[in-house]
Design a protein around this motif. Sequence first.
Motif, PDB file in Angstrom:
ATOM      1  N   GLN A 183      -6.197   9.426   1.837  1.00  0.00           N
ATOM      2  CA  GLN A 183      -5.206   8.713   1.035  1.00  0.00           C
ATOM      3  C   GLN A 183      -5.821   7.820  -0.033  1.00  0.00           C
ATOM      4  O   GLN A 183      -5.380   6.690  -0.233  1.00  0.00           O
ATOM      5  CB  GLN A 183      -4.250   7.911   1.909  1.00  0.00           C
ATOM      6  N   LEU A 184      -6.797   8.320  -0.750  1.00  0.00           N
ATOM      7  CA  LEU A 184      -7.312   7.585  -1.907  1.00  0.00           C
ATOM      8  C   LEU A 184      -6.202   7.553  -2.952  1.00  0.00           C
ATOM      9  O   LEU A 184      -5.724   8.589  -3.401  1.00  0.00           O
ATOM     10  CB  LEU A 184      -8.556   8.275  -2.475  1.00  0.00           C
ATOM     11  N   ALA A 185      -5.760   6.361  -3.278  1.00  0.00           N
ATOM     12  CA  ALA A 185      -4.674   6.196  -4.241  1.00  0.00           C
ATOM     13  C   ALA A 185      -5.055   5.137  -5.259  1.00  0.00           C
ATOM     14  O   ALA A 185      -5.531   4.060  -4.893  1.00  0.00           O
ATOM     15  CB  ALA A 185      -3.386   5.790  -3.520  1.00  0.00           C
ATOM     16  N   VAL A 186      -4.853   5.460  -6.526  1.00  0.00           N
ATOM     17  CA  VAL A 186      -5.147   4.543  -7.623  1.00  0.00           C
ATOM     18  C   VAL A 186      -3.869   4.346  -8.423  1.00  0.00           C
ATOM     19  O   VAL A 186      -3.166   5.317  -8.734  1.00  0.00           O
ATOM     20  CB  VAL A 186      -6.270   5.104  -8.534  1.00  0.00           C
ATOM     21  N   ASP A 187      -3.569   3.099  -8.758  1.00  0.00           N
ATOM     22  CA  ASP A 187      -2.406   2.788  -9.583  1.00  0.00           C
ATOM     23  C   ASP A 187      -2.425   3.686 -10.819  1.00  0.00           C
ATOM     24  O   ASP A 187      -3.467   3.867 -11.450  1.00  0.00           O
ATOM     25  CB  ASP A 187      -2.457   1.310  -9.990  1.00  0.00           C
ATOM     26  N   THR A 188      -1.269   4.241 -11.152  1.00  0.00           N
ATOM     27  CA  THR A 188      -1.215   5.212 -12.247  1.00  0.00           C
ATOM     28  C   THR A 188      -1.709   4.624 -13.572  1.00  0.00           C
ATOM     29  O   THR A 188      -2.268   5.347 -14.390  1.00  0.00           O
ATOM     30  CB  THR A 188       0.213   5.764 -12.428  1.00  0.00           C
ATOM     31  N   ILE A 208       0.841  -1.201   0.000  1.00  0.00           N
ATOM     32  CA  ILE A 208       0.000   0.000   0.000  1.00  0.00           C
ATOM     33  C   ILE A 208       0.873   1.247   0.000  1.00  0.00           C
ATOM     34  O   ILE A 208       0.607   2.214  -0.720  1.00  0.00           O
ATOM     35  CB  ILE A 208      -0.967  -0.009   1.199  1.00  0.00           C
ATOM     36  N   HIS A 209       1.946   1.221   0.783  1.00  0.00           N
ATOM     37  CA  HIS A 209       2.885   2.336   0.826  1.00  0.00           C
ATOM     38  C   HIS A 209       3.399   2.656  -0.573  1.00  0.00           C
ATOM     39  O   HIS A 209       3.409   3.811  -1.010  1.00  0.00           O
ATOM     40  CB  HIS A 209       4.039   1.993   1.775  1.00  0.00           C
ATOM     41  N   GLN A 210       3.832   1.638  -1.289  1.00  0.00           N
ATOM     42  CA  GLN A 210       4.356   1.823  -2.649  1.00  0.00           C
ATOM     43  C   GLN A 210       3.291   2.419  -3.559  1.00  0.00           C
ATOM     44  O   GLN A 210       3.560   3.337  -4.331  1.00  0.00           O
ATOM     45  CB  GLN A 210       4.857   0.487  -3.205  1.00  0.00           C
ATOM     46  N   LEU A 211       2.076   1.906  -3.481  1.00  0.00           N
ATOM     47  CA  LEU A 211       0.973   2.411  -4.303  1.00  0.00           C
ATOM     48  C   LEU A 211       0.706   3.884  -4.013  1.00  0.00           C
ATOM     49  O   LEU A 211       0.599   4.701  -4.935  1.00  0.00           O
ATOM     50  CB  LEU A 211      -0.300   1.599  -4.053  1.00  0.00           C
ATOM     51  N   VAL A 212       0.591   4.239  -2.738  1.00  0.00           N
ATOM     52  CA  VAL A 212       0.279   5.623  -2.363  1.00  0.00           C
ATOM     53  C   VAL A 212       1.393   6.559  -2.809  1.00  0.00           C
ATOM     54  O   VAL A 212       1.130   7.597  -3.421  1.00  0.00           O
ATOM     55  CB  VAL A 212       0.022   5.747  -0.841  1.00  0.00           C
ATOM     56  N   GLU A 213       2.629   6.203  -2.536  1.00  0.00           N
ATOM     57  CA  GLU A 213       3.738   7.075  -2.938  1.00  0.00           C
ATOM     58  C   GLU A 213       3.770   7.260  -4.453  1.00  0.00           C
ATOM     59  O   GLU A 213       3.945   8.371  -4.936  1.00  0.00           O
ATOM     60  CB  GLU A 213       5.079   6.519  -2.441  1.00  0.00           C
ATOM     61  N   THR A 214       3.600   6.194  -5.203  1.00  0.00           N
ATOM     62  CA  THR A 214       3.626   6.297  -6.658  1.00  0.00           C
ATOM     63  C   THR A 214       2.455   7.135  -7.170  1.00  0.00           C
ATOM     64  O   THR A 214       2.634   8.014  -8.008  1.00  0.00           O
ATOM     65  CB  THR A 214       3.593   4.888  -7.294  1.00  0.00           C
ATOM     66  N   ALA A 215       1.268   6.877  -6.656  1.00  0.00           N
ATOM     67  CA  ALA A 215       0.083   7.604  -7.110  1.00  0.00           C
ATOM     68  C   ALA A 215       0.169   9.086  -6.766  1.00  0.00           C
ATOM     69  O   ALA A 215      -0.196   9.940  -7.570  1.00  0.00           O
ATOM     70  CB  ALA A 215      -1.179   6.991  -6.501  1.00  0.00           C
ATOM     71  N   PHE A 216       0.657   9.409  -5.566  1.00  0.00           N
ATOM     72  CA  PHE A 216       0.712  10.803  -5.137  1.00  0.00           C
ATOM     73  C   PHE A 216       1.854  11.561  -5.789  1.00  0.00           C
ATOM     74  O   PHE A 216       1.811  12.778  -5.881  1.00  0.00           O
ATOM     75  CB  PHE A 216       0.836  10.887  -3.616  1.00  0.00           C
ATOM     76  N   ARG A 217       2.877  10.850  -6.249  1.00  0.00           N
ATOM     77  CA  ARG A 217       4.032  11.511  -6.868  1.00  0.00           C
ATOM     78  C   ARG A 217       3.922  11.621  -8.376  1.00  0.00           C
ATOM     79  O   ARG A 217       4.753  12.259  -8.998  1.00  0.00           O
ATOM     80  CB  ARG A 217       5.309  10.743  -6.551  1.00  0.00           C
ATOM     81  N   THR A 218       2.938  10.996  -8.963  1.00  0.00           N
ATOM     82  CA  THR A 218       2.848  10.996 -10.415  1.00  0.00           C
ATOM     83  C   THR A 218       2.760  12.417 -10.952  1.00  0.00           C
ATOM     84  O   THR A 218       2.122  13.277 -10.366  1.00  0.00           O
ATOM     85  CB  THR A 218       1.654  10.148 -10.903  1.00  0.00           C
ATOM     86  N   THR A 219       3.438  12.635 -12.039  1.00  0.00           N
ATOM     87  CA  THR A 219       3.302  13.928 -12.700  1.00  0.00           C
ATOM     88  C   THR A 219       2.206  13.776 -13.741  1.00  0.00           C
ATOM     89  O   THR A 219       2.208  12.845 -14.531  1.00  0.00           O
ATOM     90  CB  THR A 219       4.619  14.364 -13.365  1.00  0.00           C
ATOM     91  N   ASP A 220       1.290  14.663 -13.699  1.00  0.00           N
ATOM     92  CA  ASP A 220       0.128  14.596 -14.567  1.00  0.00           C
ATOM     93  C   ASP A 220       0.006  15.946 -15.254  1.00  0.00           C
ATOM     94  O   ASP A 220      -0.038  16.974 -14.591  1.00  0.00           O
ATOM     95  CB  ASP A 220      -1.123  14.290 -13.727  1.00  0.00           C
ATOM     96  N   ASN A 221      -0.048  15.934 -16.553  1.00  0.00           N
ATOM     97  CA  ASN A 221      -0.069  17.195 -17.281  1.00  0.00           C
ATOM     98  C   ASN A 221      -1.464  17.787 -17.429  1.00  0.00           C
ATOM     99  O   ASN A 221      -1.639  18.792 -18.092  1.00  0.00           O
ATOM    100  CB  ASN A 221       0.593  17.036 -18.651  1.00  0.00           C
TER     101      ASN A 221
END
Length: 181
Positions: free
Chosen positions: A90-95, A17-30
């Motif tokens: 912390q709603l996080a969805v896989d990028t 879950i940690h990995q998912l949240v960090e990846t989802a929250f750090r994604t750069t989205d244009n």
Amino acid sequence: MNELNFRVATEEHAAQIHQLVETAFRTTDNRKDWTDNLGLVSSFRLHVQEIIDVITKPDSVMLMATNDQDILVAAIGTSKRDANYARLFQLAVDTSQQRGGVGRQVLEYAEGYCRRIWGVTTIGLDALSCRKSLLSWYLRCGYEMTGETTPFPREKFEGLALPDDLCFVEFEKVLGEASAE
């Protein structure tokens, strides 16, 4: 969209879950207004212990959504605050799954969980004030702005040029009657 399988996370799921949240929250989205501060996004840090704390705290759970291959695609935190009120966070969805309705499914499941398990009638959550598209999405999901804000923890992001008005916007949603599921 494939059907999701939901379950309550255990400590063994914390790293995933940690990995998912960090990846989802750090994604750069244009997308315009999705996030307007890439420094803030790249500086986001969450510790595995924070996930474990949610999992092990009474009246608090992390809900996991997996696909039909049992791969984690989303997660959300829930916390009962009193007899009628719970918070989502912390709603996080896989990028690779974003923009496909997964977030809405997870949000709806979490609302139903809080209503069924805890009997709450109102759900609260917050979103970063600079994320205009996310604020609009919560409105479309039936949440209403309360008019209240919560200060942003600037001390965790020293050295970043942050807007003076950066804060968390508070939302609430009154849940409908519990249905037989």
